[in-house]
Design a protein around this motif. Structure first.
Motif, PDB file in Angstrom:
ATOM      1  N   GLN A 141       0.843  -1.200   0.000  1.00  0.00           N
ATOM      2  CA  GLN A 141       0.000   0.000   0.000  1.00  0.00           C
ATOM      3  C   GLN A 141       0.872   1.242   0.000  1.00  0.00           C
ATOM      4  OE1 GLN A 141      -3.815   0.355   2.017  1.00  0.00           O
ATOM      5  NE2 GLN A 141      -3.030   2.109   3.147  1.00  0.00           N
ATOM      6  N   GLU A 144       1.121   5.415   0.235  1.00  0.00           N
ATOM      7  CA  GLU A 144       0.409   6.562   0.783  1.00  0.00           C
ATOM      8  C   GLU A 144      -0.077   7.477  -0.337  1.00  0.00           C
ATOM      9  OE1 GLU A 144      -0.438   7.330   4.062  1.00  0.00           O
ATOM     10  OE2 GLU A 144       0.081   5.191   4.195  1.00  0.00           O
ATOM     11  N   SER A 145       0.779   7.687  -1.327  1.00  0.00           N
ATOM     12  CA  SER A 145       0.404   8.505  -2.478  1.00  0.00           C
ATOM     13  C   SER A 145       1.155   8.013  -3.707  1.00  0.00           C
ATOM     14  CB  SER A 145       0.717   9.983  -2.237  1.00  0.00           C
ATOM     15  OG  SER A 145       2.118  10.185  -2.128  1.00  0.00           O
ATOM     16  N   ARG A 164       1.705   9.442  -7.895  1.00  0.00           N
ATOM     17  CA  ARG A 164       1.400  10.319  -9.034  1.00  0.00           C
ATOM     18  C   ARG A 164       1.942   9.660 -10.297  1.00  0.00           C
ATOM     19  NH1 ARG A 164       0.383  15.587  -9.374  1.00  0.00           N
ATOM     20  NH2 ARG A 164       2.115  15.945 -10.784  1.00  0.00           N
ATOM     21  N   LYS A 168      -3.540  10.950  -9.760  1.00  0.00           N
ATOM     22  CA  LYS A 168      -3.084  10.875  -8.374  1.00  0.00           C
ATOM     23  C   LYS A 168      -3.911   9.848  -7.613  1.00  0.00           C
ATOM     24  CE  LYS A 168      -1.726  13.579  -4.371  1.00  0.00           C
ATOM     25  NZ  LYS A 168      -1.530  14.933  -3.793  1.00  0.00           N
ATOM     26  N   ASN A 207      -4.318   7.957  -3.637  1.00  0.00           N
ATOM     27  CA  ASN A 207      -3.992   8.020  -2.221  1.00  0.00           C
ATOM     28  C   ASN A 207      -4.347   6.700  -1.554  1.00  0.00           C
ATOM     29  OD1 ASN A 207      -3.105  10.830  -2.015  1.00  0.00           O
ATOM     30  ND2 ASN A 207      -5.239  11.348  -2.452  1.00  0.00           N
ATOM     31  N   LYS A 208      -3.454   6.240  -0.669  1.00  0.00           N
ATOM     32  CA  LYS A 208      -3.651   4.981   0.053  1.00  0.00           C
ATOM     33  C   LYS A 208      -4.115   3.884  -0.914  1.00  0.00           C
ATOM     34  CE  LYS A 208      -4.504   7.184   4.496  1.00  0.00           C
ATOM     35  NZ  LYS A 208      -3.118   6.939   4.934  1.00  0.00           N
ATOM     36  N   CYS A 223       5.911   9.371  -5.587  1.00  0.00           N
ATOM     37  CA  CYS A 223       5.228   8.407  -4.733  1.00  0.00           C
ATOM     38  C   CYS A 223       5.714   8.561  -3.304  1.00  0.00           C
ATOM     39  CB  CYS A 223       5.452   6.975  -5.212  1.00  0.00           C
ATOM     40  SG  CYS A 223       7.146   6.392  -5.040  1.00  0.00           S
ATOM     41  N   SER A 224       4.951   8.026  -2.354  1.00  0.00           N
ATOM     42  CA  SER A 224       5.369   7.964  -0.958  1.00  0.00           C
ATOM     43  C   SER A 224       4.788   6.707  -0.328  1.00  0.00           C
ATOM     44  CB  SER A 224       4.919   9.212  -0.192  1.00  0.00           C
ATOM     45  OG  SER A 224       3.505   9.282  -0.127  1.00  0.00           O
TER      46      SER A 224
END
Length: 249
Positions: free
Chosen positions: A128, A130-131, A133, A158, A160-161, A201-202
């Motif tokens: 998973q 967090e973000s 793009r 974009k 998220n999660k 990404c994060s």
């Protein structure tokens, strides 16, 4: 005419690449290689499709197209590509990547824990995020514009999660003009319905599976466009513009 007819013709530990990144940058968006032929040489990789019709991700032996709206779909075996790189993925090591706030940070952390900078790697990260793009590009019509012009009209997405998989190829710096020197990442969601070329990404604490390669097999197209192209000019500045995250401009 393609010179390779079976995967067994390539030595173990070899990345197969069709065409060059400079050829793609120039606008040579039609190739002779079919997806079925491409899959003879690998089960994991990246690329694009004829007419530059979306981003390609090869994962677990299946090929997906992420279109200009960010939607992913499996492609028919008869589809063709003007540029792709693939290999058979083998997990040589697993690296735990801790909290990572950006793609730039991910690249730096992976580089620090890899071995030599002078061989090739494929990296796979599942979990998973967090973000995320991503981008993709619309199919082009002839006369084809150069890639640096096409990305001005790219679709940006974009997430998220989001659960999914990052596939990256890390190539040595000396590969400039032939491939993308450094990192090149594509993403696909766990349900295989969306993704794209990764811009940022994060995530936190995900394992990165690493497969290393000490050989590169380069297959050049024999299309008239490729054979008649002037590939002598340095296109590194154009490539950096193509790879650039517009959110950081």
């Amino acid at each position: 005419m393609l010179l390779i007819s079976c995967a067994h013709c390539l030595a173990e530990g070899t990345i197969y690449q069709y065409s060059t990144i400079d050829s793609l940058l120039l606008g040579n968006y039609d190739g002779e290689l079919s997806i079925s032929q491409l899959l003879e040489h690998g089960d994991t990789g990246l690329g694009t499709f004829n007419s530059l019709d979306g981003e390609m991700i090869i994962i677990d032996g299946a090929v997906y197209r992420i279109d200009a709206k960010g939607k992913a779909e499996a492609v028919p075996a008869a589809t063709h590509t003007p540029f792709a790189a693939t290999a058979f993925f083998k997990t040589d090591s697993i690296l735990k990547v801790d909290k990572t706030a950006s793609l730039e940070e991910l690249n730096r952390k992976v580089s620090q824990i890899l071995g030599s900078e002078n061989i090739f790697y494929i990296i796979r990260i599942d979990g998973q995020f967090e973000s995320m793009r991503t981008r993709s590009v619309p199919a082009q019509k002839k006369p084809y514009p150069p890639l640096v012009e096409v990305v001005k009209h790219q679709g940006l997405f974009k997430f998220n999660k989001i659960k999914g998989t990052l596939i990256g190829i890390k190539s040595p710096g000396y590969i400039k003009g032939i491939g993308v020197a450094g990192f090149h990442w594509h993403f696909i969601t766990e349900d295989r319905k969306a993704g794209g070329h990764v811009l940022d990404c994060s995530f936190e604490n995900l394992p990165a599976k690493i497969s290393s390669y000490s050989s590169l097999f380069l297959q050049l197209p024999e299309t008239a466009d490729f054979l008649n192209s002037d590939l002598s000019k340095d296109k590194e500045k154009e490539l950096k513009k193509v790879e650039k995250n517009p959110g950081n401009s």
